[in-house]
Structure formats: structure tokens, C-alpha cells
Design a protein around this motif. Structure first.
Motif, PDB file in Angstrom:
ATOM      1  N   ALA A   1      -8.070  16.435 -10.072  1.00  0.00           N
ATOM      2  CA  ALA A   1      -8.343  15.756  -8.797  1.00  0.00           C
ATOM      3  C   ALA A   1      -8.900  16.819  -7.874  1.00  0.00           C
ATOM      4  CB  ALA A   1      -7.092  15.117  -8.204  1.00  0.00           C
ATOM      5  N   GLU A   2     -10.199  16.753  -7.626  1.00  0.00           N
ATOM      6  CA  GLU A   2     -10.892  17.785  -6.857  1.00  0.00           C
ATOM      7  C   GLU A   2     -10.291  17.965  -5.477  1.00  0.00           C
ATOM      8  OE1 GLU A   2     -13.968  20.680  -6.397  1.00  0.00           O
ATOM      9  OE2 GLU A   2     -13.293  19.588  -8.174  1.00  0.00           O
ATOM     10  N   TYR A   3      -9.731  16.909  -4.911  1.00  0.00           N
ATOM     11  CA  TYR A   3      -9.249  16.954  -3.533  1.00  0.00           C
ATOM     12  C   TYR A   3      -8.089  17.926  -3.359  1.00  0.00           C
ATOM     13  CZ  TYR A   3      -7.677  15.308   1.041  1.00  0.00           C
ATOM     14  OH  TYR A   3      -7.309  15.235   2.362  1.00  0.00           O
ATOM     15  N   GLY A   4      -7.179  17.984  -4.354  1.00  0.00           N
ATOM     16  CA  GLY A   4      -6.057  18.910  -4.222  1.00  0.00           C
ATOM     17  C   GLY A   4      -4.865  18.523  -5.068  1.00  0.00           C
TER      18      GLY A   4
ATOM     19  N   TYR B   1      -1.204   7.158  -8.360  1.00  0.00           N
ATOM     20  CA  TYR B   1      -1.376   7.465  -6.938  1.00  0.00           C
ATOM     21  C   TYR B   1      -0.145   8.153  -6.384  1.00  0.00           C
ATOM     22  CZ  TYR B   1      -5.685   4.780  -6.475  1.00  0.00           C
ATOM     23  OH  TYR B   1      -6.981   4.332  -6.575  1.00  0.00           O
ATOM     24  N   GLY B   2      -0.384   9.252  -5.675  1.00  0.00           N
ATOM     25  CA  GLY B   2       0.688   9.968  -5.004  1.00  0.00           C
ATOM     26  C   GLY B   2       0.412  10.059  -3.522  1.00  0.00           C
ATOM     27  N   SER B   3      -0.380  11.089  -3.116  1.00  0.00           N
ATOM     28  CA  SER B   3      -0.636  11.302  -1.698  1.00  0.00           C
ATOM     29  C   SER B   3      -1.708  10.377  -1.136  1.00  0.00           C
ATOM     30  CB  SER B   3      -1.071  12.753  -1.458  1.00  0.00           C
ATOM     31  OG  SER B   3      -2.327  13.000  -2.076  1.00  0.00           O
ATOM     32  N   SER B   4      -2.460   9.716  -2.007  1.00  0.00           N
ATOM     33  CA  SER B   4      -3.535   8.834  -1.551  1.00  0.00           C
ATOM     34  C   SER B   4      -3.115   7.369  -1.689  1.00  0.00           C
ATOM     35  CB  SER B   4      -4.816   9.099  -2.344  1.00  0.00           C
ATOM     36  OG  SER B   4      -4.598   8.960  -3.729  1.00  0.00           O
ATOM     37  N   SER B   5      -4.015   6.474  -1.282  1.00  0.00           N
ATOM     38  CA  SER B   5      -3.648   5.061  -1.214  1.00  0.00           C
ATOM     39  C   SER B   5      -4.588   4.186  -2.033  1.00  0.00           C
ATOM     40  CB  SER B   5      -3.682   4.581   0.243  1.00  0.00           C
ATOM     41  OG  SER B   5      -3.566   3.175   0.315  1.00  0.00           O
ATOM     42  N   PRO B   6      -4.026   3.313  -2.887  1.00  0.00           N
ATOM     43  CA  PRO B   6      -4.867   2.349  -3.603  1.00  0.00           C
ATOM     44  C   PRO B   6      -5.435   1.274  -2.683  1.00  0.00           C
ATOM     45  CG  PRO B   6      -2.551   1.945  -4.074  1.00  0.00           C
ATOM     46  CD  PRO B   6      -2.612   3.228  -3.282  1.00  0.00           C
ATOM     47  N   ASP B   7      -4.962   1.216  -1.450  1.00  0.00           N
ATOM     48  CA  ASP B   7      -5.520   0.247  -0.511  1.00  0.00           C
ATOM     49  C   ASP B   7      -6.894   0.688  -0.011  1.00  0.00           C
ATOM     50  OD1 ASP B   7      -3.222  -1.303  -0.686  1.00  0.00           O
ATOM     51  OD2 ASP B   7      -2.255  -0.247   0.981  1.00  0.00           O
TER      52      ASP B   7
ATOM     53  N   GLU C   1      -2.715  14.233   2.289  1.00  0.00           N
ATOM     54  CA  GLU C   1      -2.813  15.690   2.379  1.00  0.00           C
ATOM     55  C   GLU C   1      -3.215  16.272   1.020  1.00  0.00           C
ATOM     56  OE1 GLU C   1      -2.549  17.422   5.095  1.00  0.00           O
ATOM     57  OE2 GLU C   1      -1.881  15.791   6.401  1.00  0.00           O
ATOM     58  N   ARG C   2      -3.863  17.444   1.053  1.00  0.00           N
ATOM     59  CA  ARG C   2      -4.221  18.130  -0.188  1.00  0.00           C
ATOM     60  C   ARG C   2      -2.996  18.749  -0.849  1.00  0.00           C
ATOM     61  NH1 ARG C   2      -9.899  19.311  -0.523  1.00  0.00           N
ATOM     62  NH2 ARG C   2     -11.003  18.644   1.360  1.00  0.00           N
TER      63      ARG C   2
END
Length: 346
Positions: A186-189, A280-286, A309-310
Motif C-alpha cells: 500500500a503505497e500510502y503507508g 481496510y484499516g486506516s482507510s474507508s470503503p465508503d 493516517e499513514r
């Protein structure tokens, strides 16, 4: 009458996939459209798989690079194309500079970073009315104050039979056993990356059920892939860093099922219509769900998530650590023939 539009594409692979419904809608609105896309090099293989795109132009600017003189020169080069409209998908001020320097008469995008003076068809974003990224992209295909046309079609990427065979031969792979594709990067972090030990345990389960497991990712994910492969007893084959995005697209199309972090390759798998479980952890499927009818979401919906957050602000990443392998394992069942982990039979 032919219309010529330039889209300033996002820099992330997943966002690049989610832009395709916008391209499709633009063709619906303008039957004689010639659609060009200005995009970074790492997303160009996506555009090559999208028949809606007439021509791709290389965006040579890295993240955070202003390079004002270079942007002016690129803009003057693009001015030769005589575009009627530019649609700017990123919300940064830098992304709106090239269309202005190109003298494109209509420049469409959402307001952001005080760039109202660069856009003459500026839109106010109503995040409540448009909660999903794909909706926000598609809204820019419509005239100002007009609603998004729904339902929004899912993105679709074409795979190449020749490309598949070439990649299989080069990497000495075969499809004698069904393939479970894992996308552990996951490039974001790290707050979006499921732990390596969880991926390894899931790989062992798939192996005992008669599958082979292929790990996909960029060169940055090679270390993670090596760790998963080692923890799985080398039942998982680490392809991270061994393929470009074009080969990854073709090989992913061979998978019977995919298990992915919220990442660019998750959106690629969805656009290939591969059944998938999205973690999904820190991000949202919404906001950025896999856009396919054959997906399941694995998330714990903890009180502290999504934080976007990253790095986990609490230092524990419970949203992924406590997402045990049994959860995606059970979610897979709805997409593939009943899986039997032989260890459960003993």
C-alpha cells in the motif's frame, strides 16, 4: 462536431482506475470526442487498457515538484493540440497550471488550494452529496450544477492473452492450480498494510486447499513479499518488483480470487472482475471501495478507524493487527467453490 478534451489524471494507480467511468461518461456526452489524458509514467499502462483514451501525454512532474518554467514549456507544447476543455482531477494548484499555460479555453475542476484563478469552470465540492471518489470524478463530466448520472458503471481494464502467456513464460509460472493473488503493499503507508504474518497464514490455508499463491506489488513491496514468502514456508511466490504494471494486469487476470489491501492493485483486480476480498484499516470503503459486484470488505470498524493516517497515531494498528486471517478466509467462500483447509480435517 468533434470535441477535444484533456484530462489531468491523478498520480495514484487506484485513482487512475477510478477515473475510467469519467472517460466513459465524456464519450456518452460527446459522441465525436477525442479524449487525451495527461498522466505520470507509472499509470500509463492503465490508459493503454482503456479504449476510451485516444492519446496519453506523459506528466513528467513528481510529487511536490513545482518546476514552474518546465510546466510552462509543457503547457505550450500541449497548446498545439488545441483542446476545447481540460478537466483537472487532482485538487492541487500545481495540477491546474499546465492547462492554463496551454491556453485551454475551458478549465474544469473543484476548488482547492486557492486555485480559483486557474479554473474558469470551478466547482464547489459537496462531500455529503458525493461521498465516493468515483462520484466526484464523474461529476466533472457534467455541466455546472447538473447531477451525476447514475448508476455509475464500474471501471473495466482489458487484459492481453499474448501478454499473459509471455509473462507466464518469463517468470516460469503456470496455471495448473488455481491462483490466489495477494496484494500486500500500500503505497500510502503502513497503516493500510495487513501484517505479513496474517498474509502468510492465509497463504498456507490457500495452499492446503489446492491453490497457488502469487504476491503482487512494486519494487518497494519486495521486502514485504520476501517476508510473507518466508513466513509461509515459501508456499507463496513473491512477484513483487518482478513485473511492471502491464504484466501485473495480465497475471492478475488469471487469478480465481484476490486478497488485497486498500491499494492501487486492489482497484486493478476489481477492474479485471477478479473476485476479491478488500482489507481496510486506516482507510474507508465508503470513499474508495473496490468498484465491482464481486467483492467483500474485511474491516473491524473500530472506534479509532478510519483515521486516514499513514502511520497509526496510537502506535498499535489494531484495525489490521486484530483483523485475523479467518475473517478474509471465510469471506472468500462466497466467490469460489467451497474451500477446505486440510488442517481443519485432522
Amino acid at each position: 462536431m468533434m470535441k477535444k478534451i484533456l484530462v489531468i489524471a491523478p498520480s495514484w494507480v487506484g485513482d487512475g482506475v477510478m477515473a475510467q467511468p469519467l472517460y466513459r461518461r465524456l464519450h456518452e456526452r460527446h459522441p465525436d470526442l477525442e479524449l487525451h489524458v495527461f498522466a505520470p509514467s507509472w499509470t500509463l499502462p492503465l490508459l493503454a487498457r482503456m479504449p476510451e483514451v485516444h492519446k496519453a501525454h506523459l506528466n513528467p512532474f513528481g510529487h511536490g515538484q513545482l518546476r514552474l518554467r518546465d510546466r510552462w514549456q509543457v503547457g505550450r507544447m500541449l497548446a498545439r493540440e488545441r483542446f476545447d476543455q481540460a478537466i483537472v482531477l487532482p485538487n492541487s494548484i500545481k495540477s491546474a497550471l499546465v492547462p492554463m499555460f496551454a491556453g485551454i479555453p475551458r478549465r474544469t475542476g473543484f476548488l482547492g488550494e486557492s486555485r480559483y484563478w486557474l479554473l474558469n469552470d470551478a466547482r464547489e465540492l459537496d462531500e455529503t452529496a458525493l461521498p465516493m471518489m468515483v462520484e466526484r470524478f464523474c461529476a466533472l463530466a457534467e455541466d455546472k450544477d447538473q447531477p451525476v448520472v447514475r448508476p455509475i458503471p464500474h471501471p473495466r481494464l482489458a487484459s492481453s492473452a499474448t501478454g499473459r502467456q509471455t509473462a507466464l513464460a518469463r517468470l516460469q509460472l503456470d496455471t495448473q492450480k488455481p491462483v490466489a493473488a495477494f496484494c500486500p503493499g500500500a503505497e500510502y503507508g503502513p497503516a493500510k498494510r495487513w501484517p505479513s504474518r496474517h498474509f502468510a497464514e492465509l497463504a498456507q490455508r490457500f495452499t492446503r486447499a489446492g491453490y497457488q499463491v502469487w504476491l503482487f506489488g512494486s519494487p518497494k513491496d519486495k521486502e514485504i513479499g520476501d517476508e510473507i514468502a518466508a513466513l509461509s514456508g515459501h508456499t507463496a511466490i513473491n512477484l513483487c518488483g518482478k513485473t511492471g504494471l502491464d504484466e501485473a494486469i495480465d497475471l492478475l487476470s488469471l487469478a480465481s480470487v484476490a486478497v488485497c489491501n486498500d491499494s492501487g492493485l486492489m482497484h486493478v483486480a476489481a477492474a479485471l472482475d477478479v473476485p476479491l476480498v478488500a482489507l481496510y484499516g486506516s482507510s474507508s470503503p465508503d470513499f474508495t471501495p473496490p468498484l465491482t459486484s464481486r467483492s467483500a470488505i474485511a474491516t473491524l470498524n473500530l472506534e479509532c478507524s478510519p483515521c486516514f493516517e499513514r502511520q497509526c497515531p496510537y502506535g498499535h494498528t489494531d484495525c489490521l493487527e486484530k483483523l485475523v486471517p479467518d475473517i478474509p478466509w471465510k469471506a472468500v467462500v462466497q466467490f469460489v467453490p467451497p474451500l477446505t483447509d486440510k488442517a481443519d480435517e485432522t
